[in-house]
Design a protein around this motif. Structure first.
Motif, PDB file in Angstrom:
ATOM      1  N   SER A 115       0.922  -1.158  -0.597  1.00  0.00           N
ATOM      2  CA  SER A 115      -0.509  -0.168   0.119  1.00  0.00           C
ATOM      3  C   SER A 115       0.690   1.475   0.247  1.00  0.00           C
ATOM      4  O   SER A 115       0.947   1.902  -0.497  1.00  0.00           O
ATOM      5  N   GLN A 150      -7.461   0.893  -0.345  1.00  0.00           N
ATOM      6  CA  GLN A 150      -8.391  -0.181   0.451  1.00  0.00           C
ATOM      7  C   GLN A 150      -8.970  -0.133   1.715  1.00  0.00           C
ATOM      8  O   GLN A 150     -10.260  -1.085   1.600  1.00  0.00           O
ATOM      9  N   ASP A 210      -6.436  -1.086  -4.743  1.00  0.00           N
ATOM     10  CA  ASP A 210      -5.310  -2.374  -3.552  1.00  0.00           C
ATOM     11  C   ASP A 210      -6.403  -3.165  -2.549  1.00  0.00           C
ATOM     12  O   ASP A 210      -7.418  -3.680  -2.517  1.00  0.00           O
ATOM     13  N   GLU A 211      -6.017  -4.604  -2.627  1.00  0.00           N
ATOM     14  CA  GLU A 211      -7.036  -5.790  -2.242  1.00  0.00           C
ATOM     15  C   GLU A 211      -8.683  -5.062  -2.803  1.00  0.00           C
ATOM     16  O   GLU A 211      -9.750  -5.163  -1.795  1.00  0.00           O
TER      17      GLU A 211
HETATM   18 MG   LIG Z   1      -2.360  -2.658   2.421  1.00  0.00          MG
END
Ligand SMILES: [Mg+2]
Ligand SMILES: Nc1ncnc2c1ncn2[C@@H]1O[C@H](COP(=O)(O)OP(=O)(O)OP(=O)(O)O)[C@@H](O)[C@H]1O
Lengths: 307, 509
Positions: B50, B92, B170-171
């Protein structure tokens, strides 16, 4: 029988009182709505209101024009708002504490500069006699509406529209609801809040100008009876909705007129209890509208009281 | 805003280094993502993934490092600069404004939003834009009313609406169902194939990487430890790049539950209002015995969250009773301490932490006011808190810059570990867990499941709520299905049939 309308006088007096008393509440609560929608609380509006009342009165005395007085109050109010916003833009500053300090500062400053203006009398703001069609003096009195009340009503409508339909309105809401999202959009929360607080201060000061230039219509140190503080409660009560603020201010003004109205129709006992009506009413509505299981609906996510 | 005309953007991050105080989160990392490719970024929790993408997007200012966009050096000092170059990111955590509607969120995020918004025209434009998107999202509702999956789709749609042609995800699938994830990534993949979009995706799921990505880069402890074409790599190789030769925790053998095991948790005729206040949840006759794991399956939003809140004392119940070890349980601190009840709620940063307090303080929440003999202490010792936290941090491998960092500065996976450390230490008789492996890397997942199994074998009663069926099948002794606020189905693990469970989850019965 001309002029004697018996118990009908009570609702009429309440209506008239609602219109007369509510105006400062309308302006302060609309101002506070703008500020709180941006994610800050300005508790200093009571001080801004008192200073605005003094500034408006003083300038009206000096220039002879109540409207220049109102303008002066707005400039002063915006100044107080900018000061609040600027101090709060530093890290780890609490907006509520700053607000309380500025409230006392504004009142002290107003009393200091206002001393020489307690005696002279200023020209009043004009009212529009909307009740001229009626032959009843009570109706005429109740519908003698100040221009600022109408401006306040229009402003409530305009703000309600603007929060939905203008870029500025949406930006204020974005900043007030999620500073992270605002930053991700490249907005600076502090700048937006600075201007929102300034706008709130300017509006609150108009409320003060109304007090000193129309009703009661003179300047002294006991002019305000906490309108600036009650208006902050009204905003929560109105769920940060400008139209709600307008309605709440009317309700509050009407409740405030209950005591005098009963007195005027000859109720001699216990009417003074009704002087507490607005405060009792606020408490009742607040309790009725609250719930332990539900978050405060409509509250901006960045407010320090709800975060 | 025209998806057809603007080509994908290629991006290179060269020699990125990021220090937070004395802690190096990112050490000289170079990642090249050519236009129109789908690049995956792998790494354990806290590896710096991240941080890397936030540096690329101008959200952080890297200590050193350069950005190259479409072959030209670029200065990206803020997310605004990144946006102007066609770089966008889905974070995220969500960055939509909760109280605004989807439409309002989209329009206001546009650089050239008009001063006065003509909603008639905007709605028509949005409608024709959405027709080109395979996602169906109710745009007229406030975002706070959307389900997590819908929010995630809206985040992606927003970036495409803004004309971004390099997207960092991000994810992105952690909050989606497998079907939704497949669909979303398939669409995005299609756009990269057509040269309309470049994607850099952070993920913990190998199957997503193998199925959708062209290239992969792997980070470990802030350093680039490997890269290559996905076609030339298999899971084992990627896993080795991620964690080195570290061993993966193995799940203990399931010890048989003693026949005479007492029930530790009993829930009788409990009723409570759900989040909206309109529906209610009703749970009756739920028993969890010592030494067993009872799994609760269900599609998110069917009352699991509310049930957990009732158990944790966060939500008032209207009727019914909760008993723990035959004593009425009201979720007070005293009771949970006496009865050894522990909680691991989902979104632990929000539900189980004080985000601005330090890691050490958060870890010590259960014990800080006790002295060595477990008696209430009259004087709280900062040293005892630090010592306690130090040992748990080592034991649970929590990665943190220091003991006194605020816990919100930890990576998502490490917050989870810190909470686990707090809740799984000491005697545990009843453990109530919700989605414990959300957003964790595979090594951490294995470790946490092993710890839950260990607690069970040690005699704890475990109530496990999870949206991950594989997790439930792996851990549970019995599986219950929650649908529409009620427990509608129960099966012992030996007879568990995925299809039957799935049908009950979907409310087909
Ligand atoms: Mg992360
Ligand atoms: N603002 C910050 N201040 C201090 N340390 C930070 C900050 N942001 C991140 N870190 C640290 O940098 C390291 C890398 O964090 P990062 O969020 O990049 O991890 P990640 O690879 O995304 O992990 P995850 O898979 O859990 O999301 C972590 O150890 C974290 O504690």
């Amino acid at each position: 029988m001309e002029g004697d309308i018996g118990l009908w006088g009570v609702p009429l007096a309440i209506l008239g009182g609602a219109i007369r008393v509510s105006t400062p509440f309308i302006f302060v609560s609309l101002g506070e709505t703008i500020t709180e929608r941006s994610g800050r609380i300005n508790l200093g509006l009571e001080g801004t209101l008192v200073f605005g009342a003094m500034a408006a009165y003083a300038i009206a005395v000096e220039t002879g024009s109540p409207w220049i007085g109102v303008l002066a109050a707005m400039v002063a109010g915006a100044g107080f708002g900018l000061l609040h916003g600027w101090i709060c833009s530093f890290p780890k500053v609490n907006d509520i504490a700053v607000g309380i300090a500025l409230m006392l500062f504004g009142m002290g400053l107003a009393f200091f500069f206002g001393k020489p203006y307690i005696q002279p009398s200023a020209p009043n703001l004009p009212a529009i006699p909307l009740g001229d069609w009626s032959s009843l003096p009570q109706v005429r009195a109740a519908l003698n509406v100040n221009v600022l009340f109408l401006v306040g009503a229009a402003l409530a409508l305009a703000l309600w529209w603007a929060f939905k339909n203008t870029k500025i309105g949406l930006i204020v809401r974005v900043v007030g609801d999620s500073a992270d999202a605002a930053r991700a959009m490249g907005l600076s929360p502090n700048t937006v809040r600075l201007f929102a607080t300034a706008a709130g201060g300017a509006l609150a000061a108009i409320g003060g100008a109304y007090l000193s230039l129309y009703y009661p219509g003179s300047w002294n140190e006991r002019l305000s009876s906490g309108q600036g503080l009650m208006a902050v409660a009204l905003v929560i009560f109105a769920r940060w909705n400008p139209l709600g603020c307008f309605a709440a201010a009317l309700l509050f003004g009407g409740a405030g007129a209950l005591g005098p109205a009963l007195q005027s129709v000859g109720v001699t006992q216990g009417y003074y209890l009704f002087y507490a009506a607005p405060y009792v009413l606020t408490l009742i509505v607040m309790i009725a509208a609250s719930s332990p299981g539900r978050a405060l609906a409509g509250a901006p996510g960045e407010l320090s009281i709800t975060r | 805003m025209n998806a057809q005309t603007v080509p994908a953007v290629g991006v290179e991050a060269i020699g990125m280094t990021m220090r937070f105080g004395g802690f190096t989160a990112l050490d000289d990392v170079t990642v090249k993502v050519p236009a129109g490719s789908f690049h995956a970024l792998l790494g354990e929790n806290g590896a710096g993934k991240s941080t890397l993408v936030k540096c690329m997007m101008g959200f952080y200012t890297p200590t050193s490092g350069d950005m190259v966009v479409n072959g030209r050096e670029a200065v990206i000092a803020s997310p605004k600069d990144a946006g102007a170059l066609g770089l966008g990111m889905v974070y995220q955590h969500f960055t939509l404004v909760p109280s605004l509607t989807g439409e309002e969120n989209l329009v206001i995020s546009r650089e050239n939003a008009p001063a006065v918004i003509d909603w008639g025209k905007e709605r028509r434009d949005l409608k024709s834009f959405m027709e080109r998107m395979p996602f169906k999202i109710p745009l007229e509702q406030p975002v706070s009313a959307l389900a997590a999956g819908e929010k995630q789709k809206l985040e992606i749609v927003k970036q495409l609406y803004l004309g971004r042609r390099f997207l960092v995800l991000d994810e992105p699938t952690s909050v989606l169902t497998p079907g939704e994830a497949e669909e979303m990534l398939g669409l995005v993949r299609g756009m990269t194939r057509r040269g309309e979009l470049t994607v850099l995706m952070i993920s913990h799921k190998f199957h997503e990487v193998t199925a959708f990505a062209d290239d992969v880069s792997v980070l470990r402890k802030g350093k680039l430890t490997g890269r290559g074409r996905v076609a030339n790599l298999d899971r084992r190789k990627m896993a080795a790049m991620m964690i080195g030769d570290q061993a993966i925790a193995a799940l203990d053998q399931r010890a048989p539950t003693p026949a005479d095991a007492v029930s530790v948790l009993e829930v009788n005729a409990v009723k409570a209002k759900d989040r909206s206040g309109l529906k209610s949840i009703e749970i009756d006759g739920l028993k969890v015995k010592a030494g067993e794991i009872v799994g609760v399956a269900g599609v998110s939003g069917n009352g699991q969250k509310e049930f957990l809140e009732v158990l944790a004392g966060q939500r008032a119940r209207e009727a019914g009773e909760i008993r723990v070890k035959n004593a009425s349980y009201e979720a007070t601190r005293e009771q949970s301490r006496k009865l050894n009840v522990r909680f691991i709620p989902e979104e632990p940063l929000r539900n189980a932490c004080a985000p601005k307090m330090t890691v050490a303080e958060n870890i010590a929440f259960r014990t800080f006011d006790l002295d060595k003999d477990g008696k209430p202490a009259s004087w709280i010792s900062a040293r005892a808190i630090r010592d306690y936290a130090t040992s748990l941090i080592a034991q649970f491998k929590v990665k943190t810059a220091s003991l006194s960092s605020p816990i919100q500065s930890l990576s998502g996976g490490n917050v989870q570990r810190a909470v686990l450390a707090r809740e799984l230490s000491g005697a545990v008789d009843l453990l109530i867990v919700s989605n414990p492996c959300f957003g964790l890397d595979f090594a951490a997942v294995a470790e946490i499941r092993a710890r839950i199994m260990k607690a069970r074998n040690g005699g704890a009663a475990v109530l496990l709520m999870s949206e991950d069926l594989d997790e439930l099948l792996e851990l549970s002794d019995r599986i219950l299905v929650m649908s529409d606020g009620q427990l509608v189905y129960e099966t012992p693990i030996a007879q568990a049939d995925l299809h039957v469970i799935g049908e009950h989850m979907a409310g087909k019965h």
